[in-house]
Design an enzyme around this catalytic site. Structure first.
Site, mmCIF file in Angstrom:
data_model
loop_
_atom_site.group_PDB
_atom_site.id
_atom_site.type_symbol
_atom_site.label_atom_id
_atom_site.label_comp_id
_atom_site.label_asym_id
_atom_site.label_seq_id
_atom_site.Cartn_x
_atom_site.Cartn_y
_atom_site.Cartn_z
ATOM 1 N N ALA A 1 45.713 47.051 42.571
ATOM 2 C CA ALA A 1 45.880 48.003 43.677
ATOM 3 C C ALA A 1 47.332 48.482 43.774
ATOM 4 C CB ALA A 1 45.451 47.351 44.991
ATOM 5 N N ASN B 1 44.954 38.692 40.441
ATOM 6 C CA ASN B 1 43.556 38.377 40.133
ATOM 7 C C ASN B 1 42.908 39.450 39.266
ATOM 8 O OD1 ASN B 1 43.460 35.986 41.454
ATOM 9 N ND2 ASN B 1 42.415 36.749 43.269
ATOM 10 N N GLY C 1 37.085 39.917 34.978
ATOM 11 C CA GLY C 1 36.378 40.537 33.859
ATOM 12 C C GLY C 1 36.720 42.025 33.761
ATOM 13 N N ALA D 1 58.024 39.415 48.701
ATOM 14 C CA ALA D 1 58.321 40.023 49.996
ATOM 15 C C ALA D 1 58.050 38.954 51.049
ATOM 16 C CB ALA D 1 57.418 41.219 50.217
ATOM 17 N N ASP E 1 49.886 36.383 51.629
ATOM 18 C CA ASP E 1 51.197 36.753 52.207
ATOM 19 C C ASP E 1 51.141 38.079 52.964
ATOM 20 O OD1 ASP E 1 51.689 34.659 50.524
ATOM 21 O OD2 ASP E 1 53.391 35.566 49.496
ATOM 22 N N ARG F 1 26.194 36.149 44.371
ATOM 23 C CA ARG F 1 27.094 35.048 44.014
ATOM 24 C C ARG F 1 27.101 33.944 45.066
ATOM 25 N NH1 ARG F 1 32.298 38.598 42.043
ATOM 26 N NH2 ARG F 1 31.420 39.136 40.036
ATOM 27 N N HIS G 1 36.790 35.436 45.782
ATOM 28 C CA HIS G 1 37.253 36.647 46.479
ATOM 29 C C HIS G 1 37.218 36.385 47.972
ATOM 30 C CE1 HIS G 1 37.760 41.117 46.418
ATOM 31 N NE2 HIS G 1 37.340 40.981 47.666
ATOM 32 N N GLU H 1 42.420 43.674 47.739
ATOM 33 C CA GLU H 1 41.848 42.474 48.359
ATOM 34 C C GLU H 1 42.568 42.075 49.648
ATOM 35 O OE1 GLU H 1 41.161 39.363 45.480
ATOM 36 O OE2 GLU H 1 40.328 38.016 47.011
ATOM 37 N N ALA I 1 35.153 45.185 43.128
ATOM 38 C CA ALA I 1 36.568 45.034 43.494
ATOM 39 C C ALA I 1 37.447 45.988 42.697
ATOM 40 C CB ALA I 1 37.028 43.598 43.264
HETATM 41 P P1 ADP Z 1 44.320 43.411 44.063
HETATM 42 O O1 ADP Z 1 43.080 43.121 43.282
HETATM 43 O O2 ADP Z 1 44.064 43.693 45.477
HETATM 44 O O3 ADP Z 1 45.203 44.388 43.374
HETATM 45 P P2 ADP Z 1 45.655 41.186 42.829
HETATM 46 O O4 ADP Z 1 45.310 39.788 43.051
HETATM 47 O O5 ADP Z 1 45.240 41.816 41.549
HETATM 48 O O6 ADP Z 1 45.116 42.023 44.076
HETATM 49 O O7 ADP Z 1 47.222 41.399 42.934
HETATM 50 C C1 ADP Z 1 48.001 40.978 44.000
HETATM 51 C C2 ADP Z 1 49.429 40.804 43.510
HETATM 52 O O8 ADP Z 1 50.301 40.614 44.609
HETATM 53 C C3 ADP Z 1 49.619 39.593 42.605
HETATM 54 O O9 ADP Z 1 50.294 39.981 41.441
HETATM 55 C C4 ADP Z 1 50.447 38.632 43.468
HETATM 56 O O10 ADP Z 1 51.268 37.777 42.705
HETATM 57 C C5 ADP Z 1 51.253 39.612 44.296
HETATM 58 N N1 ADP Z 1 51.808 39.043 45.544
HETATM 59 C C6 ADP Z 1 51.221 38.183 46.401
HETATM 60 N N2 ADP Z 1 52.040 37.905 47.433
HETATM 61 C C7 ADP Z 1 53.180 38.601 47.232
HETATM 62 C C8 ADP Z 1 54.431 38.726 47.925
HETATM 63 N N3 ADP Z 1 54.671 38.059 49.035
HETATM 64 N N4 ADP Z 1 55.381 39.542 47.406
HETATM 65 C C9 ADP Z 1 55.168 40.218 46.246
HETATM 66 N N5 ADP Z 1 54.023 40.129 45.536
HETATM 67 C C10 ADP Z 1 53.039 39.341 46.021
#
Ligand code: ADP
Length: 587
Positions: free
Chosen positions: A144, A172, A177, A286, A352, A412, A523, A552, A567
């Protein structure tokens, strides 16, 4: 203590690391070790009293994740002259393998390996404060976040930055997949399959027990195809010439990226971000949103040596993913998903963004809805792609008693809870060679198959009895179960569980396969509330200016249960909308 060692200590103290007077036979040494899934091989160059260089010459572990370890671990070993380095969080398997490979290489160097195994003392660095002015700050370099950053840039934001907590991008999305549900897609058209946005819309809502916000679901269903085409045509993602049929969908509509993992999507998004000059700042989580007069104006973040303030003229996009790896948060919202349930998520997925947004008044939705994936690794919790044999309709799930207990293409959550209720909280997936071939898993996921064999989680045997005995499954019952299933397939109707789709009987002759699997958190459907424009909504139902959310981290789309492959469509559709609107809203 001899003079040499004192000198070494003084020198290393100046470099704020611990020291040891290790001596080496000058030379170049090669060592190998088993990684998380694949192999790693290193070449180590030593002078008389120093490891001069560590080069990774082979790395077949998970792409992107393992590459971050392959870059950082050699640097750490050389910097600290130690094999007890921290490695990369989220890539511990590869990190450990790399230090083992270096250790194996140095066995021939005459070095005192015990000394090299001592943990270096690393003094904490003083953080330097730094403020940067940006147009758009994206938090999270998963699917995302990268999509949103690219769209923000292409819609006119000059200065876009992505902050990533981990040493690698992808989250994730990378380890999924990567399948993408898109009604009326090109593979469906080629196959002559009928589908519609309305059918997809209904499937998402129904699959989530009508708990999703119909307005958001409408946006997702209506934009899924254009999102897939954007990935294919603009991001240059390659899709395979086939589809998958996930439980809960009324028709086969899930596109498969090349290699059937999220690696294709993340590597192509990263390439596009680089082409557009969008920097990704790694290992920079962050920590806090900055609010000024009700508007989000920036983000605080920390790195190893800096305390950042990023000011965001147009706005901030939250794309931090869910909270599947945050046990405390999981249990807070849903007591069933406790420490006995493993997780498929990468370690950085700790909610976070949800916590930061909640602190400034964002509305949270659907937090107790946590999905478990039915067929995961009983050791690590990782999602097992060998389970895809089930998704092509080619396997049955049985218990220790050799009996089926659930419809194999059920949702699931239903399958997961059914497995949780079986002996040993585990399921055994049975199939034959023809179905393994049909699914393509052995070819696409060869590393995983090797891993499963090596860890006694998968068996291939000539007879049903032999396969059953390997796991202590009741063989006589399993033979009866298979015979019954074959009869249902012949008759065209599963009288016990009403399995959907076309039933194919198992072959009379082996080889047969059985894989052991358990459910794991996959998820988290809950998260921050957004509107159709991806703007974050507060507890009073108002838009929080300057704050957008996608992926997510958001809630109220998938309801109680997200269907497989929805997703990737969600993160693409809402990632694009967030990236477009963060700019448009400020024009
Ligand atoms: P989505 O499927 O919604 O894109 P992902 O799990 O693929 O979600 O990606 C979320 C990303 O955000 C991961 O790379 C994770 O390490 C990162 N992330 C989580 N918390 C923080 C944070 N506090 N600051 C920066 N990046 C973060």
């Amino acid at each position: 203590m001899n003079k040499k060692r004192i000198l070494a200590l003084m020198l290393c103290a100046a470099l704020s690391i611990s020291a040891f007077g290790v001596e080496f036979k000058e030379g170049t040494y090669v060592g190998e070790a088993k990684g998380y899934r694949g192999e790693v091989k290193v070449e180590v160059k030593t002078s008389k009293n120093k490891i001069e260089e560590v080069k990774v010459i082979k790395n077949t572990d998970t792409p992107i994740i393992s590459e971050s370890a392959a870059k950082k671990v050699p640097e750490q070993i050389v910097k600290y002259q130690s094999l007890r380095v921290d490695g990369v969080s989220g890539a511990t398997g590869t990190s450990r393998a790399l230090t083992s490979a270096v250790r194996n290489a140095l066995k021939n160097s005459g070095a005192d390996l015990k000394e090299l195994n001592k943990k270096p003392v690393i003094e904490a660095k003083k953080l330097v404060k730094e403020t940067q002015n940006k147009d758009v700050v994206v938090i999270g370099a998963g699917g995302a976040g990268l999509v949103a950053a690219i769209e923000a840039k292409n819609n006119g934001a000059k200065n876009v930055i992505v902050l990533e907590k981990m040493a690698f991008a992808g989250g994730n999305t990378l380890i999924s997949g990567g399948e993408y549900a898109a009604p009326n897609n090109w593979v469906q058209v080629k196959k002559g399959l009928k589908d519609s946005n309305d059918a997809f819309y209904n499937d998402i809502l129904k699959g989530g027990d009508n708990e999703g916000d119909p307005k958001l679901v409408r946006v997702l269903a209506d934009n899924a195809l254009s999102g897939a085409e954007w990935l294919k045509d603009y991001i240059n993602m390659t899709f395979e010439d086939r589809q998958m049929f996930f439980g809960g969908h009324s028709v086969e509509r899930s596109l498969v990226p090349q290699g059937a993992t999220g690696v294709e999507m993340i590597s192509k998004l990263l390439a596009k971000a680089e082409e557009l000059n969008i920097p990704v700042l790694y290992e920079t989580p962050a920590t806090e949103l900055i609010v000024d007069k009700g508007r989000v104006t920036g983000v605080k973040a920390v790195s190893e040596d800096k305390e950042y303030t990023f000011l965001a003229k147009d706005g901030v996009i939250l794309a931090t993913g869910g909270f599947g790896s945050n046990l405390e948060m999981r249990v807070k919202y849903n007591k069933d998903v406790d420490e006995n349930i493993l997780s498929t998520n990468t370690v950085g997925i700790t909610g976070d963004g949800i916590t930061m947004a909640e602190k400034i008044g964002a509305q949270l939705e659907d937090m107790p809805f946590i999905q478990t994936y039915p067929t995961c690794d009983p050791i690590s919790g990782a999602l097992l792609y060998f389970g895809d044999v089930r998704l092509v309709g080619g396997s049955i799930l049985v218990n220790q008693e050799g009996k089926r207990f659930v419809e194999e293409l059920e949702r699931r959550d239903v399958i997961s809870m059914a497995i949780k209720n079986q002996t040993g909280n585990a399921a055994y997936q049975f199939c034959d060679e023809a179905q393994v071939k049909l699914s393509g898993v052995a070819e696409h996921h060869a590393d995983e198959v090797n891993y499963l064999f090596n860890n006694k989680l998968l068996v291939k045997a000539d007879t049903i009895k032999e396969a059953a005995d390997f796991f202590g499954i009741d063989a006589t019952e399993l033979e009866k179960t298979v015979a019954k299933y074959n009869q249902y397939a012949k008759d065209g109707k599963d009288l016990e569980f009403n399995k959907r789709g076309k039933l194919t009987p198992f072959e009379a002759k082996g080889p047969f396969y059985i894989m052991k699997a358990v459910p794991a958190v996959h998820h988290t459907m809950g998260g921050i509330k957004i509107d159709e424009n991806a703007r974050v909504i507060n507890t009073k139902g108002e838009v929080i200016k300057g704050l957008y959310g996608a992926g997510e981290v958001t809630g109220d789309i998938h309801g109680t249960n997200r269907l497989g492959s929805d997703a990737i469509a969600d993160i693409t559709v809402f990632g694009r909308i967030a990236g477009q609107n963060v700019v448009k809203d400020n024009k």
